[in-house]
Write a protein that holds these residues in place. Structure first.
Motif, short mmCIF file in Angstrom:
data_model
loop_
_atom_site.label_atom_id
_atom_site.label_comp_id
_atom_site.label_asym_id
_atom_site.label_seq_id
_atom_site.Cartn_x
_atom_site.Cartn_y
_atom_site.Cartn_z
N GLY A 13 0.83 -1.20 0.00
CA GLY A 13 0.00 0.00 0.00
C GLY A 13 0.87 1.25 0.00
N GLY A 14 1.98 1.21 0.74
CA GLY A 14 2.91 2.33 0.77
C GLY A 14 3.56 2.57 -0.58
N MET A 15 3.93 1.48 -1.26
CA MET A 15 4.50 1.61 -2.60
C MET A 15 3.51 2.30 -3.54
SD MET A 15 6.49 -1.93 -3.39
CE MET A 15 7.75 -2.58 -2.29
N TYR A 17 1.01 4.23 -2.71
CA TYR A 17 0.79 5.62 -2.29
C TYR A 17 1.90 6.53 -2.80
CZ TYR A 17 0.23 9.77 0.54
OH TYR A 17 0.09 11.07 0.93
N PHE A 18 3.16 6.16 -2.54
CA PHE A 18 4.26 7.03 -2.91
C PHE A 18 4.43 7.12 -4.42
CE2 PHE A 18 5.78 5.73 1.46
CZ PHE A 18 5.51 6.96 2.03
N TYR A 19 4.17 6.01 -5.13
CA TYR A 19 4.29 6.05 -6.59
C TYR A 19 3.25 6.97 -7.20
CZ TYR A 19 4.65 4.62 -11.44
OH TYR A 19 4.81 4.62 -12.81
N PHE A 20 1.99 6.81 -6.80
CA PHE A 20 0.93 7.61 -7.40
C PHE A 20 0.90 9.03 -6.85
CE2 PHE A 20 -0.55 3.50 -8.85
CZ PHE A 20 -0.91 3.82 -10.15
N PHE A 21 1.53 9.26 -5.71
CA PHE A 21 1.73 10.63 -5.26
C PHE A 21 2.63 11.35 -6.26
CE2 PHE A 21 3.71 14.11 -3.07
CZ PHE A 21 2.75 14.60 -2.19
N THR A 22 3.73 10.70 -6.64
CA THR A 22 4.64 11.27 -7.63
C THR A 22 3.94 11.46 -8.97
OG1 THR A 22 6.54 10.24 -6.54
CG2 THR A 22 6.84 10.94 -8.81
N TRP A 23 3.17 10.45 -9.38
CA TRP A 23 2.42 10.53 -10.64
C TRP A 23 1.49 11.74 -10.64
CZ3 TRP A 23 1.55 6.99 -14.89
CH2 TRP A 23 0.45 7.33 -15.69
N ALA A 24 0.69 11.86 -9.57
CA ALA A 24 -0.32 12.91 -9.52
C ALA A 24 0.29 14.31 -9.46
CB ALA A 24 -1.24 12.69 -8.32
N ILE A 25 1.32 14.48 -8.63
CA ILE A 25 1.92 15.80 -8.47
C ILE A 25 2.66 16.22 -9.74
CG2 ILE A 25 4.20 15.23 -7.52
CD1 ILE A 25 3.75 17.36 -5.41
N THR A 26 3.21 15.25 -10.46
CA THR A 26 3.94 15.56 -11.69
C THR A 26 3.00 16.00 -12.79
OG1 THR A 26 5.71 14.00 -11.16
CG2 THR A 26 5.47 14.65 -13.47
N PHE A 27 1.97 15.21 -13.07
CA PHE A 27 1.10 15.52 -14.20
C PHE A 27 0.08 16.61 -13.89
CE2 PHE A 27 2.63 11.35 -15.71
CZ PHE A 27 3.13 11.77 -16.93
N ALA A 28 -0.14 16.91 -12.62
CA ALA A 28 -1.02 18.02 -12.28
C ALA A 28 -0.35 19.37 -12.55
CB ALA A 28 -1.45 17.93 -10.82
N PHE A 29 0.96 19.44 -12.29
CA PHE A 29 1.65 20.72 -12.38
C PHE A 29 2.65 20.82 -13.53
CE2 PHE A 29 0.18 20.28 -8.04
CZ PHE A 29 -0.44 21.51 -7.83
N ILE A 176 9.63 11.60 -1.24
CA ILE A 176 8.57 10.64 -1.53
C ILE A 176 9.12 9.50 -2.37
CG2 ILE A 176 6.39 10.31 -2.75
CD1 ILE A 176 6.05 11.86 -0.19
N ARG A 177 9.88 9.83 -3.40
CA ARG A 177 10.43 8.79 -4.28
C ARG A 177 11.49 7.96 -3.56
NH1 ARG A 177 9.85 13.45 -7.37
NH2 ARG A 177 12.03 14.05 -7.17
N ARG A 178 12.22 8.58 -2.64
CA ARG A 178 13.19 7.83 -1.85
C ARG A 178 12.48 6.78 -1.01
NH1 ARG A 178 15.58 10.85 3.18
NH2 ARG A 178 13.41 10.42 3.74
N ASN A 179 11.29 7.08 -0.52
CA ASN A 179 10.54 6.12 0.29
C ASN A 179 10.16 4.89 -0.51
OD1 ASN A 179 10.66 7.76 2.55
ND2 ASN A 179 8.66 8.70 2.19
N ILE A 180 9.85 5.08 -1.80
CA ILE A 180 9.52 3.93 -2.64
C ILE A 180 10.71 2.98 -2.70
CG2 ILE A 180 8.79 3.16 -4.92
CD1 ILE A 180 7.65 5.93 -5.41
N VAL A 181 11.88 3.54 -2.95
CA VAL A 181 13.09 2.72 -3.06
C VAL A 181 13.37 2.00 -1.75
CG1 VAL A 181 15.58 2.76 -3.47
CG2 VAL A 181 14.07 4.23 -4.83
N CYS A 182 13.20 2.69 -0.63
CA CYS A 182 13.45 2.07 0.68
C CYS A 182 12.51 0.90 0.93
CB CYS A 182 13.29 3.11 1.79
SG CYS A 182 14.61 4.35 1.82
N ILE A 183 11.23 1.06 0.58
CA ILE A 183 10.27 -0.03 0.79
C ILE A 183 10.63 -1.22 -0.09
CG2 ILE A 183 7.87 -0.74 0.56
CD1 ILE A 183 7.06 2.11 1.25
N ILE A 184 11.01 -0.94 -1.35
CA ILE A 184 11.39 -2.03 -2.25
C ILE A 184 12.61 -2.78 -1.73
CG2 ILE A 184 12.30 -2.55 -4.55
CD1 ILE A 184 10.59 -0.24 -5.61
#
Length: 199
Positions: A13-15, A17-29, A176-184
């Motif tokens: 779930g954390g993966m 969250y952090f992945y789609f957080f990056t997706w959403a913030i990138t394509f929104a702005f 946020i992206r660092r957290n994805i790598v840490c979880i993986i």
């Protein structure tokens, strides 16, 4: 809910969250950033997004084949997450100079880099987490909910960051992206965990 089940559920779930957080913030702005910071017009911005979509079509057949061969291994997922760490560096110190040197070169590099991380990479992320969710006995849809929550929070946080400093959209979400790598890196094999839990 067992301890192993809860750990696996919230890991993936954390993966999401952090992945789609990056997706959403990138394509929104990104469209606003391309206009205000990269100084591209509407046609050029449209070409950037078209290039990202076309690059995704090139990636998908290879990503699908590779992920099927890898099974429960996280190698491809880790490569995508690792590439995402460099968003801030790419957009602030590589992409704009490339555009100034040659728009088409910047378009080509951005298309394949962004597609690797997002448009092309999303299929790898979703298929991998769907696979391990079935292996571990929890609903994929429940884990996918973390992605929806990420979309809502990304819009809120991204708006604040962008108003303070447009560059912070890509630099600030580094954590946020660092957290994805840490979880993986630190999460264990889901297939093995589930079998051990059954025994």
């Amino acid at each position: 809910m067992s301890k192993v089940f809860k750990r696996d559920f919230f890991n993936y779930g954390g993966m999401f969250y952090f992945y789609f957080f990056t997706w959403a913030i990138t394509f929104a702005f990104l469209p606003i950033w391309l206009k205000d910071n990269a100084h591209l017009n509407e046609v050029q911005s449209g070409l950037i997004f078209s290039g990202i979509s076309l690059a995704a079509l090139c990636y998908h057949p290879f990503f699908g084949y590779i992920q099927d061969k890898l099974g429960y291994k996280k190698n491809l997922f880790a490569i995508i997450a690792g590439a995402m760490i460099f968003f801030g560096v790419f957009f602030n110190w590589i992409f704009i100079p490339l555009l100034e040197y040659n728009f088409w070169l910047g378009l080509f590099v951005c298309s394949f880099y962004m597609s690797l991380c997002l448009y092309g990479g999303v299929g790898v992320v979703e298929s991998y987490i769907e696979r391990v969710s079935r292996s571990n006995g929890f609903e994929y849809g429940h884990v996918r909910l973390f992605g929806s929550i990420a979309g809502a929070t990304a819009s809120f946080v991204g708006g604040i960051l962008f108003l303070q400093n447009p560059e912070s959209i890509f630099l600030g979400s580094f954590y946020i992206r660092r957290n994805i790598v840490c979880i993986i890196v630190f999460s264990t094999s889901k297939k093995r965990c589930y079998r051990e839990n059954e025994n």
